[in-house]
Write an enzyme that holds these catalytic residues in place. Structure first.
Site, mmCIF file in Angstrom:
data_model
loop_
_atom_site.group_PDB
_atom_site.id
_atom_site.type_symbol
_atom_site.label_atom_id
_atom_site.label_comp_id
_atom_site.label_asym_id
_atom_site.label_seq_id
_atom_site.Cartn_x
_atom_site.Cartn_y
_atom_site.Cartn_z
ATOM 1 C CG ASP A 271 131.256 12.121 7.970
ATOM 2 O OD1 ASP A 271 130.263 11.815 7.244
ATOM 3 O OD2 ASP A 271 130.842 12.848 9.049
ATOM 4 C CG HIS B 295 128.033 -13.665 9.897
ATOM 5 N ND1 HIS B 295 129.000 -13.952 10.765
ATOM 6 C CD2 HIS B 295 126.661 -13.749 10.398
ATOM 7 C CE1 HIS B 295 128.413 -14.065 11.881
ATOM 8 N NE2 HIS B 295 126.998 -14.227 11.587
ATOM 9 C CE LYS C 166 129.583 -12.972 16.365
ATOM 10 N NZ LYS C 166 128.884 -14.207 16.394
ATOM 11 C CG HIS D 211 126.461 -13.189 19.298
ATOM 12 N ND1 HIS D 211 126.473 -12.097 18.435
ATOM 13 C CD2 HIS D 211 125.766 -14.309 18.491
ATOM 14 C CE1 HIS D 211 126.253 -12.459 17.159
ATOM 15 N NE2 HIS D 211 125.816 -13.546 17.289
ATOM 16 C CE LYS E 234 127.037 -10.062 13.078
ATOM 17 N NZ LYS E 234 127.752 -10.891 12.334
ATOM 18 C CG ASP F 21 151.280 -14.964 24.387
ATOM 19 O OD1 ASP F 21 151.019 -15.804 25.030
ATOM 20 O OD2 ASP F 21 151.790 -15.054 23.225
#
Length: 380
Positions: free
Chosen positions: A127, A120, A300, A298, A122, A305
């Site tokens: 470079d 999952h 996450k 979507h 991404k 604090d």
């Protein structure tokens, strides 16, 4: 590339990183494509979804041009998540010299493992100088939306020593999917901007089979336990394992203010039904729940604090925290934390407040569906 480079639940903390927040897919794709055009030595991409659509073809065309100009281009995609890519697009990439590998083909001897465990992540590394990480895949719906409306997501552009840690993780994954070892430096130069003195402190957290299986879950719990005043959480799927639920309830008991943002409409109906079962205990103990109405949320993220943040590919559910291969950045930066706090406040303007009395008055049919759907919570 030694296993000792990865300690416990992730890599060693690094400082002098520059982090840029990319608040939607338009910003992310524009920045990523510009970086791909500037690539001179290597492009490493690892995505759960790489669709054969307008966005996917645009990026694949850039990869082809860079590969033909001598840049080493490697792509990992998940075979189940990326069921959309046409073989024609993949053949074009391979003919141009792009090395393409897919994660976890179907195995007759291990059918459940083949289908259940997914990559999952991404991640893009160019470079060994700049990296991209977050919740946005390579697919048109992230840019244009779908039947749920526009997709609200968060992504990061990173420069500095943390890029080398991400590249080391990619190289490990590359070997796991059958790729060969190749020599690429994993110690990027620090950003050249004179204004950066210390920069952001980052640590890369990852999870996969083996001793790191619950590393991200443990970091979420530790961050929640260390929070002193406020916790902001955003996730498309709230199906927390028991240990995470306990940590949140303990935080509420000691006076920490908790705000949870989830989509008002989910792309997976069964996941939404299960999530609704867990809202009651948070609301009853004083947490605030916001239902995002302006499309599909979507993002996450966990922010403690206004300083400590966890942001990456992991949802707050069993699948992300205990099954899938995920990657998250642990950030210690009050400046960046303040930006994330302002973004959360801005997103609240598009939310509906979920009241405990309203939640308790759910129709009996919905409550029964939620209870039945809970039987499948470990696979969502």
């Amino acid at each position: 590339m030694e296993d000792t480079d990865f300690r416990g639940c992730g890599t060693r903390p690094t400082t002098r990183n520059r982090v840029e927040l990319l608040n939607d897919a338009a910003q992310m794709y524009a920045s990523l494509i510009a970086a791909l055009h500037r690539a001179r030595s290597s492009i490493l991409l690892e995505y759960y979804i790489f669709d054969d659509d307008r966005v996917g073809r645009t990026i694949s065309d850039v990869l082809i041009r860079r590969a033909r100009n001598g840049v080493k281009v490697c792509v990992i995609y998940d075979l189940l998540g990326s069921w959309m890519p046409a073989w024609g697009m993949l053949r074009k990439l391979r003919r141009a010299g792009v090395e393409v590998r897919y994660f976890r083909p179907f195995e007759l001897c291990h059918p459940w493992r083949s289908l259940n465990v997914r990559n999952h992540r991404k991640v893009a590394i160019i470079d060994n100088r700049v990296a991209y990480l977050g919740g946005i895949n390579i697919a048109r719906r992230y840019l244009e939306g779908n039947e749920l409306g526009r997709w609200r997501d968060e992504h990061l552009r990173i420069e500095g020593p943390a890029v080398g840690e991400l590249q080391r993780l990619f190289l490990r994954d590359w070997v796991c999917v059958g790729g060969s070892h190749f020599p690429i430096a994993t110690t990027p130069p620090a950003p050249k901007e004179p204004s950066i003195k210390r920069g952001s402190s980052l640590r890369i957290l990852y999870s996969q089979e083996g001793p790191t299986r619950r590393s991200i879950e443990e970091e979420f719990i530790q961050t929640i336990r260390c929070a002193k005043g406020e916790l902001l959480l955003a996730t498309p799927y709230y199906i927390p394992p028991p240990s995470l639920r306990r940590a949140l309830l303990e935080a509420l008991a000691r006076g920490v203010r908790i705000e949870l943002m989830v989509p008002a409409r989910a792309d997976l109906c069964i996941a939404a039904r299960v999530a609704a079962c867990y809202y009651g205990e948070l609301l009853e103990h004083g947490a605030t729940i916001w239902l995002y109405e302006n499309g599909f949320l979507h993002t996450k993220m966990l922010l403690a604090d206004r300083r400590f943040a966890l942001l990456g590919t992991a949802n707050l559910d069993y699948r992300s925290l205990r099954t899938n291969w995920e990657v998250v950045v642990c950030i210690d930066d009050p400046c960046l934390g303040e930006k994330l706090h302002k973004t959360f406040r801005r997103d609240k303007e598009h939310c509906t407040f979920l009241r405990y009395a309203f939640w308790k008055r759910r129709p009996l049919r919905i409550r029964l569906q939620s209870r039945l759907a809970q039987l499948f919570r470990r696979w969502l």
